[in-house]
Design a protein around this motif. Structure first.
Motif, mmCIF file in Angstrom:
data_model
loop_
_atom_site.group_PDB
_atom_site.id
_atom_site.type_symbol
_atom_site.label_atom_id
_atom_site.label_comp_id
_atom_site.label_asym_id
_atom_site.label_seq_id
_atom_site.Cartn_x
_atom_site.Cartn_y
_atom_site.Cartn_z
ATOM 1 N N SER A 76 -0.739 1.571 14.433
ATOM 2 C CA SER A 76 -0.675 0.108 14.350
ATOM 3 C C SER A 76 -1.540 -0.550 15.422
ATOM 4 O O SER A 76 -1.799 -1.754 15.357
ATOM 5 C CB SER A 76 0.779 -0.361 14.489
ATOM 6 O OG SER A 76 1.273 -0.015 15.763
ATOM 7 N N ASP A 95 -6.273 -14.425 0.705
ATOM 8 C CA ASP A 95 -5.183 -13.461 0.532
ATOM 9 C C ASP A 95 -5.422 -12.193 1.346
ATOM 10 O O ASP A 95 -4.477 -11.570 1.831
ATOM 11 C CB ASP A 95 -5.015 -13.111 -0.949
ATOM 12 C CG ASP A 95 -4.499 -14.296 -1.752
ATOM 13 O OD1 ASP A 95 -3.757 -15.114 -1.169
ATOM 14 O OD2 ASP A 95 -4.847 -14.405 -2.935
ATOM 15 N N PHE A 99 -2.901 -10.931 3.992
ATOM 16 C CA PHE A 99 -2.368 -9.571 3.955
ATOM 17 C C PHE A 99 -2.463 -8.919 5.341
ATOM 18 O O PHE A 99 -1.502 -8.322 5.830
ATOM 19 C CB PHE A 99 -3.145 -8.749 2.924
ATOM 20 C CG PHE A 99 -2.777 -7.290 2.899
ATOM 21 C CD1 PHE A 99 -1.619 -6.874 2.266
ATOM 22 C CD2 PHE A 99 -3.575 -6.344 3.509
ATOM 23 C CE1 PHE A 99 -1.262 -5.535 2.251
ATOM 24 C CE2 PHE A 99 -3.233 -5.006 3.500
ATOM 25 C CZ PHE A 99 -2.067 -4.599 2.872
ATOM 26 N N ALA A 100 -3.630 -9.059 5.964
ATOM 27 C CA ALA A 100 -3.814 -8.472 7.311
ATOM 28 C C ALA A 100 -2.811 -9.077 8.293
ATOM 29 O O ALA A 100 -2.229 -8.374 9.123
ATOM 30 C CB ALA A 100 -5.247 -8.700 7.789
ATOM 31 N N CYS A 102 0.041 -10.183 7.575
ATOM 32 C CA CYS A 102 1.396 -9.734 7.213
ATOM 33 C C CYS A 102 1.686 -8.331 7.743
ATOM 34 O O CYS A 102 2.756 -8.086 8.285
ATOM 35 C CB CYS A 102 1.545 -9.784 5.695
ATOM 36 S SG CYS A 102 3.155 -9.271 5.089
ATOM 37 N N VAL A 103 0.732 -7.425 7.595
ATOM 38 C CA VAL A 103 1.035 -6.016 7.910
ATOM 39 C C VAL A 103 0.577 -5.591 9.309
ATOM 40 O O VAL A 103 1.027 -4.556 9.796
ATOM 41 C CB VAL A 103 0.432 -5.047 6.871
ATOM 42 C CG1 VAL A 103 1.000 -5.304 5.498
ATOM 43 C CG2 VAL A 103 -1.087 -5.094 6.853
ATOM 44 N N ARG A 104 -0.332 -6.356 9.916
ATOM 45 C CA ARG A 104 -0.876 -5.900 11.191
ATOM 46 C C ARG A 104 -0.298 -6.709 12.350
ATOM 47 O O ARG A 104 -0.500 -7.927 12.432
ATOM 48 C CB ARG A 104 -2.404 -6.020 11.186
ATOM 49 C CG ARG A 104 -3.071 -5.260 12.298
ATOM 50 C CD ARG A 104 -4.557 -5.334 12.164
ATOM 51 N NE ARG A 104 -5.146 -4.238 11.442
ATOM 52 C CZ ARG A 104 -5.157 -2.975 11.847
ATOM 53 N NH1 ARG A 104 -4.556 -2.633 12.976
ATOM 54 N NH2 ARG A 104 -5.738 -2.052 11.135
#
Lengths: 291, 223
Positions: A76, A95, A99-100, A102-104
């Motif tokens: 991570s 988007d 997305f980046a 959201c997950v990173r």
């Protein structure tokens, strides 16, 4: 927060092809590194191992003292941006950034939005509809905004035009000053990025050729400039990497350190001694090594 | 909600919506057409043998590997964490699909005056397990194609599709079985045995899928 890297006796094979062959080096945290190598030298394979995209066949890779492969706490904190981009090609730019974010962990969406404006990337356009340069810019935006303690850009900005690349270099330096971290740039545009690099690692055919401080590396050669006859006399017997003549003036790039006696002779001949261009040195080292 | 669940929902919400709009229109149109031209009644169950959701979910299983896994790993998510998040997501959408299908069957049989609560609940659970088995098979197909390339993966298809056709076999819900009647709701195996066999198929698919994806290297990208 920056991450250090330790690579020991690393090997990766694709069937019969050995991409990395007993590679060993160490990167201290908090610096900008240049990873240089010819096509097929193993640069991308090395970076994919560092980012846990693949497992090595043999040897050891430690990031922050830990094996990164399938290690959530290390993965991570690593961001590898490859030239093609690992993105949803049918998604819209906004988007992809969402997305980046959201997950990173640590992704700075506000900074990413500012960079999208700087690089003039349309937010509503789908990734597959972007030009190659815009895709490269989007990858670079994601890399910078990730604020990952180990940020790796593998030819990520190659598709950008020259003004965009220089904008990217400025953005990288500015962000690095505000958020120090370990950054690895893999590129063929050596002279363009030379000013950014604190250290360089040169590999060829999967083996380490050279690693060290950029200035120390450049000090391995000397550029000699002066009247052509004096330059020829001075460089006789030395390894000349490159030379250019303009009228009566000649400039020659010489590999290898100069001793005090040579430097005295240079003064006698009224020759100027300067640092060697990193690209000249790279060409020499990779052309000579095992080829 | 975990970032993986949230992002997966964000990625696929319109895909699911479009699927159910198309399916809804198809079921209504088929019901009207068939009930006006034949003496068939339970159209959804009879015509489709409950197949569309499971085939669609098997495609989702393929996409979870080929499209999503590389992007998540490239964004710093470990394969294990991605698989855990996706398993929860798959469980939720499988259950949702089974529930929607159950409602459709109930309404359908209700209109035909053939409501049977026990049968519907048994078929519903079989439906749920079949959906999971198809998603597992989709995952196996996707991971073998991604990992080994088209040649080896094609030869492996009998193995990678086995969770699907084995589960269909134990529940007698293969598309080859009498498609125009509701008689194929009847089970060949004793129900408990069929459920156990289906659970074993799903467990096998999950174990094999996990083992194959746990160390899968990301493919090089080209601009």
């Amino acid at each position: 927060m920056s991450l250090g890297v330790e690579v020991a006796d690393l090997s990766v094979r694709y069937g019969d092809v050995t991409a990395l062959d007993g590679l060993s080096f160490t990167l201290a945290p908090g610096k900008i590194y240049g990873l240089l190598g010819r096509n097929g030298s193993g640069k991308s394979t090395l970076l994919s191992v560092l980012a846990a995209f693949r497992r090595p066949a043999a040897g050891r890779v430690l990031v922050d003292g830990q094996d990164p492969f399938e290690n959530p706490s290390v993965m991570s904190r690593i961001c590898l941006i490859r030239e093609g981009g690992d993105l949803y090609s049918s998604a819209r730019v906004r988007d992809v950034v969402g997305f980046a974010a959201c997950v990173r962990e640590g992704f700075d969406k506000a900074y990413a939005d500012r960079l999208l404006d700087v690089f003039q990337i349309p937010r509503r356009r789908r990734v597959q509809a972007l030009s190659r340069g815009q895709r490269s810019a989007l990858g670079s935006v994601l890399g910078l905004a990730s604020r990952a303690p180990l940020t790796i850009l593998d030819e990520a900005y190659l598709g950008m035009d020259a003004p965009s690349r220089y904008t990217f270099y400025d953005a990288l330096l500015e962000d690095y000053a505000e958020h120090p971290r370990t950054i690895i740039l893999s590129t063929h545009l050596i002279e363009e990025v030379a000013r950014l690099l604190e250290e360089v690692v040169i590999i060829d055919r999967g083996r380490l050729v050279l690693a060290g401080d950029t200035e120390d590396v450049r000090a391995r050669g000397v550029t000699v400039t002066g009247r052509a006859a004096e330059v020829d006399a001075f460089t006789a017997g030395l390894t000349v990497l490159n030379s250019q003549t303009l009228g009566a003036t000649k400039s020659a790039t010489v590999f290898g350190p100069l001793d005090d006696e040579r430097r005295d002779r240079a003064r006698t001949y009224e020759l100027d001694l300067g640092p060697v261009a990193l690209q000249d040195l790279f060409v020499h080292l990779t052309r000579e090594s095992v080829r | 909600m975990s970032p993986i669940l949230r992002s997966m929902w964000h990625n696929y919400r319109y895909t699911f919506l479009i699927y159910w709009i198309i399916m809804g229109l198809f079921i209504v149109a088929a019901q009207i057409m068939v009930s006006n031209t034949t003496d068939q009644d339970a159209v959804y169950a009879g015509l489709t043998n409950f197949a569309p959701p499971k085939y669609f979910l098997s495609v989702m299983g393929v996409l979870f590997v080929i499209v999503n896994l590389p992007v998540y790993v490239a964004h710093g998510v470990s394969r294990r964490r991605y698989m855990t998040g996706t398993a929860v997501f798959a469980a939720l959408i499988g259950a949702t699909y089974a529930l929607i299908s159950m409602i459709a069957i109930t309404v359908n049989l209700g209109f035909a005056g053939r409501l049977d609560g026990a049968l519907i609940s048994r078929v519903g659970f079989a439906h749920l397990l079949t959906d999971y088995a198809y998603m597992g098979a989709g995952w196996l197909i996707g991971v073998t194609y991604y990992r080994y390339g088209p040649w080896y993966a094609t030869f492996l298809l009998p193995f990678t599709t086995s969770p699907a056709w084995l589960t269909d076999g134990v529940f007698n819900s293969l598309w080859t079985t009498s498609p125009f009647t509701v008689q194929n709701l009847a089970l060949r195996l004793p129900y408990a045995l069929a459920v156990l066999a289906a659970l074993a198929c799903i467990a096998g698919a999950v174990a094999a899928g996990y083992a194959l994806a746990r160390t899968v290297p990301l493919k090089p990208r080209r601009a």
